[in-house]
Enzyme design. Structure first.
Site, PDB file in Angstrom:
ATOM      1  N   ARG A   1     -43.987 115.579  62.815  1.00  0.00           N
ATOM      2  CA  ARG A   1     -43.566 114.626  63.878  1.00  0.00           C
ATOM      3  C   ARG A   1     -44.250 113.036  63.462  1.00  0.00           C
ATOM      4  O   ARG A   1     -44.405 112.354  64.532  1.00  0.00           O
ATOM      5  CB  ARG A   1     -43.515 114.770  65.063  1.00  0.00           C
ATOM      6  CG  ARG A   1     -42.746 116.215  65.479  1.00  0.00           C
ATOM      7  CD  ARG A   1     -42.573 116.338  67.071  1.00  0.00           C
ATOM      8  NE  ARG A   1     -41.455 117.449  67.234  1.00  0.00           N
ATOM      9  CZ  ARG A   1     -41.980 118.859  67.059  1.00  0.00           C
ATOM     10  NH1 ARG A   1     -43.170 118.952  67.011  1.00  0.00           N
ATOM     11  NH2 ARG A   1     -41.225 119.630  67.225  1.00  0.00           N
TER      12      ARG A   1
ATOM     13  N   LYS B   1     -39.370  99.839  57.376  1.00  0.00           N
ATOM     14  CA  LYS B   1     -38.314 100.633  57.164  1.00  0.00           C
ATOM     15  C   LYS B   1     -38.305 101.611  56.188  1.00  0.00           C
ATOM     16  O   LYS B   1     -38.887 101.322  55.033  1.00  0.00           O
ATOM     17  CB  LYS B   1     -37.014  99.679  56.699  1.00  0.00           C
ATOM     18  CG  LYS B   1     -36.515  98.681  57.953  1.00  0.00           C
ATOM     19  CD  LYS B   1     -35.063  98.023  57.531  1.00  0.00           C
ATOM     20  CE  LYS B   1     -34.489  97.378  58.390  1.00  0.00           C
ATOM     21  NZ  LYS B   1     -33.402  96.355  57.840  1.00  0.00           N
TER      22      LYS B   1
ATOM     23  N   GLU C   1     -35.823  88.377  45.325  1.00  0.00           N
ATOM     24  CA  GLU C   1     -36.201  88.258  46.991  1.00  0.00           C
ATOM     25  C   GLU C   1     -37.456  87.110  47.270  1.00  0.00           C
ATOM     26  O   GLU C   1     -37.169  86.625  48.420  1.00  0.00           O
ATOM     27  CB  GLU C   1     -36.854  89.710  47.197  1.00  0.00           C
ATOM     28  CG  GLU C   1     -36.029  90.845  46.981  1.00  0.00           C
ATOM     29  CD  GLU C   1     -34.759  91.254  47.867  1.00  0.00           C
ATOM     30  OE1 GLU C   1     -34.527  90.472  48.600  1.00  0.00           O
ATOM     31  OE2 GLU C   1     -33.951  91.995  47.394  1.00  0.00           O
TER      32      GLU C   1
ATOM     33  N   LYS D   1     -41.988  87.609  55.468  1.00  0.00           N
ATOM     34  CA  LYS D   1     -41.338  88.719  56.043  1.00  0.00           C
ATOM     35  C   LYS D   1     -42.255  89.022  57.423  1.00  0.00           C
ATOM     36  O   LYS D   1     -41.527  89.390  58.149  1.00  0.00           O
ATOM     37  CB  LYS D   1     -41.396  89.866  54.836  1.00  0.00           C
ATOM     38  CG  LYS D   1     -40.662  90.882  55.503  1.00  0.00           C
ATOM     39  CD  LYS D   1     -40.214  91.968  54.489  1.00  0.00           C
ATOM     40  CE  LYS D   1     -39.255  93.072  55.260  1.00  0.00           C
ATOM     41  NZ  LYS D   1     -38.793  94.152  54.464  1.00  0.00           N
TER      42      LYS D   1
ATOM     43  N   GLU E   1     -34.920  94.952  64.117  1.00  0.00           N
ATOM     44  CA  GLU E   1     -33.453  94.147  63.712  1.00  0.00           C
ATOM     45  C   GLU E   1     -32.686  94.056  64.778  1.00  0.00           C
ATOM     46  O   GLU E   1     -31.501  94.513  64.603  1.00  0.00           O
ATOM     47  CB  GLU E   1     -32.957  94.720  62.703  1.00  0.00           C
ATOM     48  CG  GLU E   1     -31.952  93.863  61.877  1.00  0.00           C
ATOM     49  CD  GLU E   1     -31.582  94.203  60.325  1.00  0.00           C
ATOM     50  OE1 GLU E   1     -32.316  94.832  59.737  1.00  0.00           O
ATOM     51  OE2 GLU E   1     -30.568  93.985  59.976  1.00  0.00           O
TER      52      GLU E   1
ATOM     53  N   ARG F   1     -34.383  89.405  62.331  1.00  0.00           N
ATOM     54  CA  ARG F   1     -34.507  90.085  61.094  1.00  0.00           C
ATOM     55  C   ARG F   1     -33.458  89.907  60.428  1.00  0.00           C
ATOM     56  O   ARG F   1     -33.766  90.159  59.272  1.00  0.00           O
ATOM     57  CB  ARG F   1     -35.247  91.561  61.513  1.00  0.00           C
ATOM     58  CG  ARG F   1     -35.525  92.318  60.370  1.00  0.00           C
ATOM     59  CD  ARG F   1     -36.557  93.607  60.647  1.00  0.00           C
ATOM     60  NE  ARG F   1     -36.711  94.212  59.377  1.00  0.00           N
ATOM     61  CZ  ARG F   1     -37.514  95.222  59.465  1.00  0.00           C
ATOM     62  NH1 ARG F   1     -38.499  95.662  60.509  1.00  0.00           N
ATOM     63  NH2 ARG F   1     -37.901  95.669  58.054  1.00  0.00           N
TER      64      ARG F   1
ATOM     65  N   ASN G   1     -31.350  89.382  55.468  1.00  0.00           N
ATOM     66  CA  ASN G   1     -30.145  89.792  54.718  1.00  0.00           C
ATOM     67  C   ASN G   1     -29.506  88.862  54.075  1.00  0.00           C
ATOM     68  O   ASN G   1     -28.320  89.096  53.265  1.00  0.00           O
ATOM     69  CB  ASN G   1     -29.055  90.738  55.685  1.00  0.00           C
ATOM     70  CG  ASN G   1     -29.628  92.073  56.069  1.00  0.00           C
ATOM     71  OD1 ASN G   1     -30.228  92.670  55.387  1.00  0.00           O
ATOM     72  ND2 ASN G   1     -29.423  92.079  57.614  1.00  0.00           N
TER      73      ASN G   1
ATOM     74  N   HIS H   1     -27.425  89.569  50.998  1.00  0.00           N
ATOM     75  CA  HIS H   1     -27.198  91.017  50.738  1.00  0.00           C
ATOM     76  C   HIS H   1     -26.020  91.565  51.108  1.00  0.00           C
ATOM     77  O   HIS H   1     -25.696  92.686  50.516  1.00  0.00           O
ATOM     78  CB  HIS H   1     -28.618  91.659  51.716  1.00  0.00           C
ATOM     79  CG  HIS H   1     -29.793  91.582  50.880  1.00  0.00           C
ATOM     80  ND1 HIS H   1     -30.465  90.578  50.554  1.00  0.00           N
ATOM     81  CD2 HIS H   1     -30.640  92.481  50.403  1.00  0.00           C
ATOM     82  CE1 HIS H   1     -31.643  90.748  49.918  1.00  0.00           C
ATOM     83  NE2 HIS H   1     -31.651  92.093  49.801  1.00  0.00           N
TER      84      HIS H   1
ATOM     85  N   HIS I   1     -24.876  93.798  48.365  1.00  0.00           N
ATOM     86  CA  HIS I   1     -24.586  95.251  48.582  1.00  0.00           C
ATOM     87  C   HIS I   1     -23.036  95.635  47.974  1.00  0.00           C
ATOM     88  O   HIS I   1     -22.980  96.486  47.476  1.00  0.00           O
ATOM     89  CB  HIS I   1     -24.929  95.763  50.029  1.00  0.00           C
ATOM     90  CG  HIS I   1     -26.180  95.691  50.340  1.00  0.00           C
ATOM     91  ND1 HIS I   1     -26.686  95.354  51.803  1.00  0.00           N
ATOM     92  CD2 HIS I   1     -27.284  96.024  49.705  1.00  0.00           C
ATOM     93  CE1 HIS I   1     -27.824  95.433  51.723  1.00  0.00           C
ATOM     94  NE2 HIS I   1     -28.280  95.845  50.571  1.00  0.00           N
TER      95      HIS I   1
ATOM     96  N   HIS J   1     -30.144  95.817  41.818  1.00  0.00           N
ATOM     97  CA  HIS J   1     -30.350  95.173  43.272  1.00  0.00           C
ATOM     98  C   HIS J   1     -30.526  93.333  43.260  1.00  0.00           C
ATOM     99  O   HIS J   1     -29.905  92.691  43.644  1.00  0.00           O
ATOM    100  CB  HIS J   1     -31.296  95.733  44.134  1.00  0.00           C
ATOM    101  CG  HIS J   1     -31.233  95.392  45.488  1.00  0.00           C
ATOM    102  ND1 HIS J   1     -30.427  95.363  46.464  1.00  0.00           N
ATOM    103  CD2 HIS J   1     -32.306  94.620  46.144  1.00  0.00           C
ATOM    104  CE1 HIS J   1     -30.760  94.902  47.452  1.00  0.00           C
ATOM    105  NE2 HIS J   1     -31.906  94.388  47.520  1.00  0.00           N
TER     106      HIS J   1
END
Ligand code: NAD
Ligand code: ZN
Length: 371
Positions: free
Chosen positions: A124, A146, A188, A230, A240, A244, A248, A251, A255, A269
């Site tokens: 956990r 993340k 980035e 960041k 987010e 946040r 993106n 992105h 994506h 990417h």
């Protein structure tokens, strides 16, 4: 200890340091030792990174008398899957960790996301530390908590927020990275500059070539500026729900391009994001929000560093507007048939726009809007 810069990630009782510099891996014992609460520490890496950098980390841990075990998984995005997670968790449990054990992720974004998610769910939740080894991981994926894996329904759809206790970003490690991977991470850095740091963009215009030549001081500057950007945004909106989303920028387009090209070798990417940044600025100019001169500067810079500066320059350049729109509609950030996009009033002035509809997007993607 070697020279380094600390960028604080301020998240209350989950706050941590991002330490950035040269020679950090060889000094890892001094950085990690104080944080380790139970032996052994478990290093998770991939086979490629292990070949280049594991010996340095293991020697540093041994020199500091830090008991550790190492697990190396196959390099590549395929490891970031349910099967890869099951295998990794099984190998971790075989080492009989306890609640106070620490997992050390040595690798790029794949290892950080996979090992971070394993750390979030084993017993956990156990501690984890990130030692990012790609530029993308140093400026982006290792910071912010993340973690997760891909499924056949899409990338990063299963995961958790699990903050590391420390990020140790040794810019020397980037010297062994393939130039194309380095450029992917660079996209980035450009993104952060475009969001809210116009001076960084001007600096990249002057010094970008030094970053891509792995000049240590230039890399340090780019990684520090990116992590500051960041950390600032994540500190305001860890989960987010608002700002946040600025991260993106480029992105939603990126994506869609990656998915449409089947995540194949033709487009990585960062290349997809670079084209996406150009598209976001193109739309901003078409809407009369952003000076055309800023789009021109962006394109000139992307071209100068060898990144795609338009849809036509991404992959083989043959894109179907309707298919890209359909991909965007599958994005987890889509709400009610509208694609939420990040647009810009200029370099360093990005904002969240909620109302892009199909017709406007198709005009942009099929080139009817020529800017
Ligand atoms: N968690 C987040 O916030 C976040 C943000 C952005 C991206 N990501 C994820 O990051 C992943 C991409 O990360 P990546 O681009 O670092 O890919 P990666 O981890 O697959 O690394 C790219 C390749 O470079 C190799 N490599 C890594 N470090 C090296 C080094 N120092 N020298 C030589 N080779 C090295 C790896 O073995 C791999 O083959 C994606 O899965 C993406 O979803 C996550
Ligand atoms: Zn990205």
């Amino acid at each position: 200890m070697s020279e380094f810069t600390t960028v604080p990630m301020a998240l209350g009782d989950r706050s941590y340091d991002i330490r950035i510099g040269s020679g950090l891996l060889g000094a890892a014992g001094a950085h990690l030792g104080p944080l380790l609460r139970a032996a052994p520490a478990i290093v998770v890496t991939d086979e490629t990174v292990a070949r280049h950098h594991l010996a340095t980390l293991e020697a540093a841990l041994r020199a500091a008398a830090i008991d550790h075990r190492t697990i190396a998984v196959a390099a590549g995005e395929e490891s970031k899957s349910f099967a890869g997670l099951a295998d990794l968790v099984d190998r971790i449990l075989a080492l009989r960790p306890e609640r106070r054990s620490t997992l050390i992720a040595l690798g790029g974004g794949v290892i950080g996301d996979l090992a971070g998610f394993a750390a979030a769910i084993v017993l956990r939740g156990i501690d984890f530390i990130q030692i990012p080894t790609t530029l993308l991981a140093q400026v982006d994926s290792s910071v912010g908590g993340k973690t997760g894996i891909n499924t056949r329904h899409g990338k990063n759809l299963v995961g958790s927020f699990h903050q590391p206790r420390l990020v140790l970003a040794d810019t020397d490690l980037l010297a062994t990275l393939a130039p194309r991977e380095l450029r992917a991470g660079y996209a980035e850095v450009v993104k952060y500059a475009l969001i809210d740091d116009a001076p960084l963009f001007a600096w990249l215009e002057r010094e970008g070539a030094r970053v891509l030549a792995c000049d240590s001081a230039a890399l340090g500057h780019a990684v520090v500026a990116s992590c500051r950007a960041k950390a600032r945004i994540v500190a305001d909106d860890e989960r987010e729900t608002g700002a946040r989303a600025l991260l993106n920028l480029g992105h939603t387009f990126g994506h869609a391009l990656e998915a449409e090209s089947g995540f194949g070798p033709a487009l990585n990417h960062g290349e997809a994001v670079a084209a996406g940044l150009a598209l976001a600025f193109q739309l901003s100019v078409a809407r009369g929000l952003c000076p055309a001169a800023d789009l021109a500067r962006l394109r000139t810079h992307l071209t100068a560093v060898g990144l795609p500066a338009s849809l036509a320059e991404a992959g083989d350049g043959r894109w179907d507007a309707a298919a890209l729109w359909a991909r965007m509609m599958q994005d987890k950030k889509v709400k009610g048939g509208r694609v939420r996009l990040i647009l810009a009033r200029g370099i360093g002035r990005a904002f969240i726009d909620e109302v892009i509809e199909e017709a406007e997007m198709l005009r942009l993607l099929d080139g009817t809007v020529a800017v």
